[in-house]
Design a protein around this motif. Structure first.
Motif, PDB file in Angstrom:
ATOM      1  N   SER A 180      60.658  49.409  42.326  1.00  0.00           N
ATOM      2  CA  SER A 180      61.197  48.070  42.174  1.00  0.00           C
ATOM      3  C   SER A 180      60.812  47.493  40.816  1.00  0.00           C
ATOM      4  N   LEU A 181      61.753  46.801  40.191  1.00  0.00           N
ATOM      5  CA  LEU A 181      61.472  46.097  38.940  1.00  0.00           C
ATOM      6  C   LEU A 181      60.946  44.697  39.180  1.00  0.00           C
ATOM      7  N   SER A 182      61.145  44.170  40.385  1.00  0.00           N
ATOM      8  CA  SER A 182      60.831  42.767  40.645  1.00  0.00           C
ATOM      9  C   SER A 182      59.338  42.496  40.733  1.00  0.00           C
ATOM     10  N   ALA A 245      55.949  55.147  33.490  1.00  0.00           N
ATOM     11  CA  ALA A 245      57.073  54.504  34.175  1.00  0.00           C
ATOM     12  C   ALA A 245      56.801  54.381  35.670  1.00  0.00           C
ATOM     13  N   THR A 246      56.286  55.442  36.261  1.00  0.00           N
ATOM     14  CA  THR A 246      55.979  55.410  37.697  1.00  0.00           C
ATOM     15  C   THR A 246      54.856  54.431  37.987  1.00  0.00           C
ATOM     16  N   ALA A 247      53.860  54.392  37.120  1.00  0.00           N
ATOM     17  CA  ALA A 247      52.766  53.443  37.314  1.00  0.00           C
ATOM     18  C   ALA A 247      53.271  52.003  37.278  1.00  0.00           C
ATOM     19  N   ALA A 248      54.283  51.742  36.466  1.00  0.00           N
ATOM     20  CA  ALA A 248      54.764  50.370  36.302  1.00  0.00           C
ATOM     21  C   ALA A 248      55.626  49.909  37.460  1.00  0.00           C
ATOM     22  N   VAL A 249      56.552  50.744  37.924  1.00  0.00           N
ATOM     23  CA  VAL A 249      57.539  50.274  38.901  1.00  0.00           C
ATOM     24  C   VAL A 249      57.607  51.131  40.162  1.00  0.00           C
ATOM     25  N   GLY A 250      56.799  52.187  40.239  1.00  0.00           N
ATOM     26  CA  GLY A 250      56.901  53.088  41.369  1.00  0.00           C
ATOM     27  C   GLY A 250      57.846  54.237  41.061  1.00  0.00           C
ATOM     28  N   PRO A 251      57.870  55.251  41.905  1.00  0.00           N
ATOM     29  CA  PRO A 251      58.737  56.409  41.647  1.00  0.00           C
ATOM     30  C   PRO A 251      60.207  56.066  41.854  1.00  0.00           C
ATOM     31  N   LEU A 252      61.025  56.319  40.843  1.00  0.00           N
ATOM     32  CA  LEU A 252      62.463  56.090  40.909  1.00  0.00           C
ATOM     33  C   LEU A 252      63.185  57.428  40.866  1.00  0.00           C
ATOM     34  N   VAL A 253      64.062  57.651  41.819  1.00  0.00           N
ATOM     35  CA  VAL A 253      64.792  58.910  41.889  1.00  0.00           C
ATOM     36  C   VAL A 253      66.115  58.796  41.154  1.00  0.00           C
ATOM     37  N   PHE A 254      66.709  59.935  40.875  1.00  0.00           N
ATOM     38  CA  PHE A 254      68.064  60.097  40.352  1.00  0.00           C
ATOM     39  C   PHE A 254      68.187  59.849  38.855  1.00  0.00           C
ATOM     40  N   GLU A 300      67.485  40.514  48.257  1.00  0.00           N
ATOM     41  CA  GLU A 300      67.505  41.469  47.152  1.00  0.00           C
ATOM     42  C   GLU A 300      67.118  42.866  47.616  1.00  0.00           C
ATOM     43  N   ILE A 301      67.851  43.872  47.149  1.00  0.00           N
ATOM     44  CA  ILE A 301      67.577  45.267  47.457  1.00  0.00           C
ATOM     45  C   ILE A 301      66.892  45.890  46.250  1.00  0.00           C
ATOM     46  N   ASP A 302      65.790  46.589  46.486  1.00  0.00           N
ATOM     47  CA  ASP A 302      65.036  47.187  45.384  1.00  0.00           C
ATOM     48  C   ASP A 302      65.891  48.204  44.627  1.00  0.00           C
ATOM     49  N   VAL A 303      65.635  48.301  43.331  1.00  0.00           N
ATOM     50  CA  VAL A 303      66.469  49.137  42.482  1.00  0.00           C
ATOM     51  C   VAL A 303      66.367  50.608  42.854  1.00  0.00           C
ATOM     52  N   GLY A 304      65.217  51.041  43.396  1.00  0.00           N
ATOM     53  CA  GLY A 304      65.081  52.431  43.795  1.00  0.00           C
ATOM     54  C   GLY A 304      66.052  52.819  44.895  1.00  0.00           C
ATOM     55  N   VAL A 305      66.341  51.897  45.795  1.00  0.00           N
ATOM     56  CA  VAL A 305      67.312  52.149  46.858  1.00  0.00           C
ATOM     57  C   VAL A 305      68.718  52.230  46.281  1.00  0.00           C
ATOM     58  N   VAL A 306      69.025  51.322  45.360  1.00  0.00           N
ATOM     59  CA  VAL A 306      70.376  51.278  44.788  1.00  0.00           C
ATOM     60  C   VAL A 306      70.661  52.515  43.946  1.00  0.00           C
TER      61      VAL A 306
END
Length: 327
Positions: A180-182, A245-254, A300-306
């Motif tokens: 999530s960026l939020s 990047a992962t430390a800042a916002v969590g693991p983002l896939v894709f 709001e839906i977290d960006v990782g889900v989107v």
């Protein structure tokens, strides 16, 4: 070359437009004209607070993280000669998650800003372990992929065990692991930006050696590439980029998986163009997903889900067109 340069300029213009939308769109929308005005003159209004204290840090984090993940994915695919490689293949994301879970369980940390450093340290340790397990400078792409899978599986198991055994860790990690960026702020960006900047510069400097490495070890050597040094520096770049990047916002896939495929469909396999394009188009994709997540539902839906929901169909479409296979 002129077409590629114009394409990169168009991609940058798209990123600027999406950045403006990211600042303007949300639970409280701000007209674009007002956004542009407030960028040059902060007037102390509620809209000014929303733009400067909430939206601009979030947008800047999205740009930095997106560029890092896109470039890290391109470097990983070139390094391992594996079109399905992404930063998670090295175990970097899993290392960050495991260290974050340990910091919550052992030290009781609950603030994102407090365990960012632990997450980055975990990513660095995972990258170092991979380098040692895979055989240091002589590691082949296959050994890197296998060692990364093993490290990732072990660390993922550790994270899952910690979250199941401790309720506080579960409550804290179940939001962070979505991506999530939020929840990141300007302080988070300041903490990770030096690592992201060094990783980006290092990756861009490795474009020519990675081009040589893509032709195979023997051809790379004949072209003057130092295989061991190139692999070591590439691993370091990926660790810095994906770990921070992962430390800042969590693991983002894709993002790190699919964007390099999209870029190669436009530019071809030359890393001197692939890496800059990824540094621009990956944050554009991430910001677009973040904006969609804000308006698609009441909450709001977290960006990782989107990114996962929107990215999978796009990637399937790319595969069916065989663009990725020909790149």
């Amino acid at each position: 070359m002129r077409g590629r340069a114009l394409g990169l300029l168009a991609a940058f213009a798209l990123l600027v437009l999406l950045a403006l939308l990211s600042v303007a769109v949300g639970a409280r929308s701000v007209p674009l004209s007002t956004v542009v005005h407030l960028l040059f003159e902060r007037d102390g209004s509620d809209a000014s607070y929303v733009v400067w204290d909430l939206r601009i840090p979030r947008t800047l984090i999205g740009i930095a993280v997106g560029a890092s993940l896109g470039v890290a994915g391109a470097v990983m695919q070139a390094l391992t000669r594996n079109p399905l490689a992404d930063p998670g293949l090295l175990g970097v994301n899993a290392g960050a998650s495991a260290a974050a879970a340990l910091s919550v369980t052992v030290l009781g940390l609950t603030d994102l800003r407090a365990f960012v450093w632990f997450a980055f340290a975990g990513a660095a340790i995972a990258g170092t372990a991979l380098y040692l397990i895979a055989g240091r400078g002589g590691a082949s792409p296959v050994r890197l992929a296998l060692a990364g899978t093993a490290v990732s599986a072990a660390l993922t198991g550790l994270t899952q065990g910690l979250t199941l055994l401790d309720q506080q860790t579960l409550d804290q990690m179940r939001f962070w692991t979505v991506g999530s960026l939020s929840r990141a702020d300007a302080g988070t960006l300041v903490r990770v930006l030096p690592f992201l900047a060094v990783g980006l510069v290092l990756a861009l400097l490795l474009a020519r050696p990675l081009n040589a490495l893509a032709l195979g070890d023997d051809a790379g050597k004949s072209l003057g590439a130092h295989l061991g040094r190139t692999r070591l520096l590439s691993l370091l770049a990926v660790t810095l980029l994906a770990g921070a990047a992962t430390a800042a916002v969590g693991p983002l896939v894709f993002v790190g998986l699919a964007v390099p495929h999209m870029v190669r469909a436009l530019t071809g396999p030359d890393q001197r163009w692939v890496l800059p394009y990824c540094a621009v188009l990956a944050p554009a994709l991430l910001l677009a997903a973040d904006v969609v997540g804000r308006v698609i539902a009441r909450e709001e839906i977290d960006v990782g889900v989107v990114t996962a929901l929107l990215g999978a169909p796009v990637f399937i479409w790319l595969v069916r067109r065989n663009k990725a296979a020909r790149a």
